[in-house]
Scaffold this active site. Structure first.
Site, mmCIF file in Angstrom:
data_model
loop_
_atom_site.group_PDB
_atom_site.id
_atom_site.type_symbol
_atom_site.label_atom_id
_atom_site.label_comp_id
_atom_site.label_asym_id
_atom_site.label_seq_id
_atom_site.Cartn_x
_atom_site.Cartn_y
_atom_site.Cartn_z
ATOM 1 N N GLU A 142 13.172 37.848 3.864
ATOM 2 C CA GLU A 142 11.807 38.123 4.281
ATOM 3 C C GLU A 142 11.764 39.477 4.998
ATOM 4 O O GLU A 142 10.831 39.781 5.721
ATOM 5 C CB GLU A 142 11.227 36.994 5.129
ATOM 6 C CG GLU A 142 12.023 36.608 6.347
ATOM 7 C CD GLU A 142 11.399 35.452 7.104
ATOM 8 O OE1 GLU A 142 10.244 35.589 7.516
ATOM 9 O OE2 GLU A 142 12.081 34.439 7.304
ATOM 10 N N CYS A 179 11.773 31.801 5.916
ATOM 11 C CA CYS A 179 13.199 31.465 6.063
ATOM 12 C C CYS A 179 13.671 30.451 5.028
ATOM 13 O O CYS A 179 14.848 30.089 5.003
ATOM 14 C CB CYS A 179 13.473 30.915 7.455
ATOM 15 S SG CYS A 179 12.900 31.993 8.756
ATOM 16 N N HIS A 209 17.811 24.587 10.224
ATOM 17 C CA HIS A 209 17.415 25.989 10.355
ATOM 18 C C HIS A 209 17.377 26.295 11.851
ATOM 19 O O HIS A 209 16.817 25.518 12.633
ATOM 20 C CB HIS A 209 16.037 26.212 9.712
ATOM 21 C CG HIS A 209 15.448 27.538 10.068
ATOM 22 N ND1 HIS A 209 16.103 28.716 9.807
ATOM 23 C CD2 HIS A 209 14.295 27.876 10.702
ATOM 24 C CE1 HIS A 209 15.371 29.717 10.248
ATOM 25 N NE2 HIS A 209 14.270 29.242 10.805
HETATM 26 N N1 CAA Z 1 15.787 28.083 33.136
HETATM 27 C C1 CAA Z 1 15.974 27.238 32.087
HETATM 28 N N2 CAA Z 1 15.049 27.026 31.113
HETATM 29 C C2 CAA Z 1 13.903 27.740 31.184
HETATM 30 C C3 CAA Z 1 13.637 28.630 32.240
HETATM 31 C C4 CAA Z 1 14.646 28.796 33.244
HETATM 32 N N3 CAA Z 1 14.478 29.642 34.263
HETATM 33 N N4 CAA Z 1 12.427 29.175 32.035
HETATM 34 C C5 CAA Z 1 11.932 28.636 30.891
HETATM 35 N N5 CAA Z 1 12.823 27.757 30.389
HETATM 36 C C6 CAA Z 1 12.713 26.965 29.169
HETATM 37 C C7 CAA Z 1 11.343 26.365 28.955
HETATM 38 O O1 CAA Z 1 11.170 25.163 29.664
HETATM 39 C C8 CAA Z 1 11.374 26.141 27.445
HETATM 40 O O2 CAA Z 1 12.135 24.992 27.132
HETATM 41 P P1 CAA Z 1 11.424 23.739 26.426
HETATM 42 O O3 CAA Z 1 10.820 24.278 25.150
HETATM 43 O O4 CAA Z 1 12.552 22.805 26.181
HETATM 44 O O5 CAA Z 1 10.394 23.269 27.399
HETATM 45 C C9 CAA Z 1 12.178 27.336 26.955
HETATM 46 O O6 CAA Z 1 12.886 27.843 28.081
HETATM 47 C C10 CAA Z 1 11.343 28.460 26.376
HETATM 48 O O7 CAA Z 1 10.345 28.744 27.315
HETATM 49 P P2 CAA Z 1 8.854 29.022 26.846
HETATM 50 O O8 CAA Z 1 8.395 27.952 25.908
HETATM 51 O O9 CAA Z 1 8.019 29.306 28.031
HETATM 52 O O10 CAA Z 1 9.113 30.358 26.032
HETATM 53 P P3 CAA Z 1 8.081 31.345 25.376
HETATM 54 O O11 CAA Z 1 6.776 30.701 25.122
HETATM 55 O O12 CAA Z 1 8.094 32.619 26.126
HETATM 56 O O13 CAA Z 1 8.805 31.639 23.975
HETATM 57 C C11 CAA Z 1 8.967 30.870 21.719
HETATM 58 C C12 CAA Z 1 9.358 30.616 23.170
HETATM 59 C C13 CAA Z 1 7.472 30.599 21.542
HETATM 60 C C14 CAA Z 1 9.774 29.968 20.814
HETATM 61 C C15 CAA Z 1 9.249 32.364 21.378
HETATM 62 O O14 CAA Z 1 10.596 32.657 21.595
HETATM 63 C C16 CAA Z 1 8.899 32.733 19.950
HETATM 64 O O15 CAA Z 1 7.754 33.005 19.623
HETATM 65 N N6 CAA Z 1 9.927 32.797 19.051
HETATM 66 C C17 CAA Z 1 9.714 33.182 17.663
HETATM 67 C C18 CAA Z 1 9.158 32.062 16.806
HETATM 68 C C19 CAA Z 1 10.177 30.971 16.538
HETATM 69 O O16 CAA Z 1 11.354 31.158 16.599
HETATM 70 N N7 CAA Z 1 9.665 29.768 16.172
HETATM 71 C C20 CAA Z 1 10.534 28.653 15.832
HETATM 72 C C21 CAA Z 1 9.911 27.723 14.830
HETATM 73 S S1 CAA Z 1 9.357 28.642 13.386
HETATM 74 C C22 CAA Z 1 10.793 28.902 12.482
HETATM 75 O O17 CAA Z 1 11.783 28.264 12.683
HETATM 76 C C23 CAA Z 1 10.784 29.979 11.449
HETATM 77 C C24 CAA Z 1 11.490 31.167 11.981
HETATM 78 O O18 CAA Z 1 12.695 31.298 11.832
HETATM 79 C C25 CAA Z 1 10.704 32.134 12.741
#
Ligand code: CAA
Length: 402
Positions: A80, A112, A234
């Site tokens: 991709e 993916c 994945h």
């Molecule tokens: N200590 C320990 N853990 C902490 C922490 C700290 N100080 N602060 C936050 N966390 C934890 C949170 O609790 C959370 O864990 P849980 O989900 O278990 O509750 C984790 O860290 C992440 O925190 P947030 O949810 O607040 O993170 P975010 O919103 O800033 O970003 C995300 C997370 C949305 C996944 C972002 O990284 C993102 O957009 N990633 C890209 C998209 C992606 O990978 N999606 C996955 C599914 S889609 C797919 O699989 C296709 C692909 O390959 C893209």
């Protein structure tokens, strides 16, 4: 006839960023990345690396165990992070690997997921042509943008899978569960080199797709969860795979009463993912390699469940059985060395790489670490590459991860 993965090899970018440094630069608690997302490093591609250079490196490695490469009659390139809107990047790979001209080459796209589509196309091809082999290259560079929530889940890597009759690694079973639904969780419009993502929604969509594919797998006569020994998912970030396993366990418990046997999801299945980051199409198969190359126990005869998810979305659940002696055709040492020897970047060096064009003007020399193939840049809208078995002496970047 048993058909499946005969050889599996991988490659990654030759640079890496320690996510603890990124966290400090982004004023985030490092534990959010290392524990919350489950990521320690991300592989970074230099301006002289792309999906072709990584694909060729993985492909050359895989060919070390192919006694007669002229039997490769189908090359499927899954990505991709495509480098051209028309020409398949698979043709560059076919060229640099010196493969038989009597061969079909095509590029497949569905986020993916497309390497899994390629695997099922390739197994069908081999069932029809048992003397032939297919080569799948899945290669990607995950980009979300500087200072975005997706940034710590970036990464890059490629896998090369040789598919044949009587495979030496994994016999792919024919029952699968599939799911397609039009959603906007992640996409990359034309002309943009970073993805658009509704991150939290994408994680929910991934889990929903897991439930749907598992249900479809059951409807199609797939075995119970108790017949699967190990799981690979994945892995956009390793916590996502852990959440998938928790969801899978929950589904299994809701349909099966009592303390039935559940598959194992071993930390070894995400060890490479923790260090490479998201490799999109390659990521599920890097998890399989990670499981096989980092588990001391002999897993021959074990059934592995594989869940593939491509945003947008298409997903598939299927299984395979590990062949006896699979350890003899792995490249564990080479893969471990490739990961350990990446040059470690500072955050500002990573940002400088990130902001350079992915299609730079062609230069005559190799400036950075790459694998055996270096991307020199673009001239007259054409991509130029140089095959060079060792370029470390001419590199300007020399610091290595210890
Ligand atoms: N200590 C320990 N853990 C902490 C922490 C700290 N100080 N602060 C936050 N966390 C934890 C949170 O609790 C959370 O864990 P849980 O989900 O278990 O509750 C984790 O860290 C992440 O925190 P947030 O949810 O607040 O993170 P975010 O919103 O800033 O970003 C995300 C997370 C949305 C996944 C972002 O990284 C993102 O957009 N990633 C890209 C998209 C992606 O990978 N999606 C996955 C599914 S889609 C797919 O699989 C296709 C692909 O390959 C893209």
């Amino acid at each position: 006839m048993n058909v499946g993965i005969d050889i599996a090899a991988m490659a990654t970018g030759h640079y890496a960023l320690d996510l603890r440094f990124l966290a400090v630069a982004r004023s985030v608690d490092p534990r959010k990345y290392t524990t919350g997302l489950g990521q320690d490093f991300m592989s970074v591609a230099s301006p002289q690396e792309d999906v072709v250079t990584m694909g060729v490196e993985a492909g050359l490695r895989a060919l070390e165990h192919v006694s007669d490469p002229t039997t490769i009659r189908l090359v499927l390139f899954a990505t991709e992070s495509s480098v051209d809107q028309s020409k398949s990047a698979g043709i560059y790979i076919h060229h640099f690997l010196g493969l038989n001209p009597s061969c079909r080459v095509v590029e497949l796209k569905q986020a993916c997921y497309s390497a899994t589509a390629a695997l099922h196309i390739a197994t069908a091809f081999v069932r029809q042509n048992p003397a032939a082999q297919a080569l799948i290259i899945a290669s990607d560079i995950a980009r979300y943008g500087l200072n975005t929530s997706g940034e710590p889940t970036q990464g890059c890597g490629a896998v090369a899978l040789v598919v044949s009759a009587n495979p030496r690694v994994l016999v792919v079973e024919t029952t699968t569960g599939v799911y397609t639904r039009h959603i906007m969780d992640f996409w990359r419009p034309n002309g943009q080199d970073a993805a658009c993502v509704n991150g939290r929604y994408s994680a929910l969509a991934y889990l929903e797709a897991l439930s749907k594919t598992w249900a479809d797998f059951q409807c199609n006569g797939g075995g119970s969860v108790g017949q699967i020994d190990f799981m690979c998912y994945h892995t956009p970030f390793t916590k996502m795979a852990e959440k998938a396993f928790a969801r899978h366990t929950e589904i299994a418990r809701s349909i099966q009463r009592g303390g039935q046997y559940l598959p194992a999801f071993l930390p070894s299945a995400v060890l490479y993912g923790r260090r490479l980051g998201n490799c999109y199409t390659a990521s599920l198969y890097i998890s399989l390699l990670s499981l096989l190359e980092n588990t001391a126990q002999d897993l021959a005869g074990a059934r592995v469940g594989l869940f593939s998810y491509g945003s947008g979305c298409v997903a598939e659940f299927f299984t395979g059985v590990l062949a006896p002696g699979y350890q003899n055709v792995l490249f564990a040492e080479a893969h471990t060395a490739a990961i350990a020897q990446r040059a470690l970047l500072t955050v500002s060096e990573y940002e400088a790489f990130y902001t350079q064009s992915r299609d730079p003007v062609c230069v005559p020399e190799v400036r950075y670490y790459t694998g055996p193939l270096c991307f020199l840049g673009v001239k007259d809208h054409q991509r130029h590459y140089r095959l060079t078995l060792c370029n470390t002496e001419s590199c300007t970047q020399v610091r290595l991860v210890s």
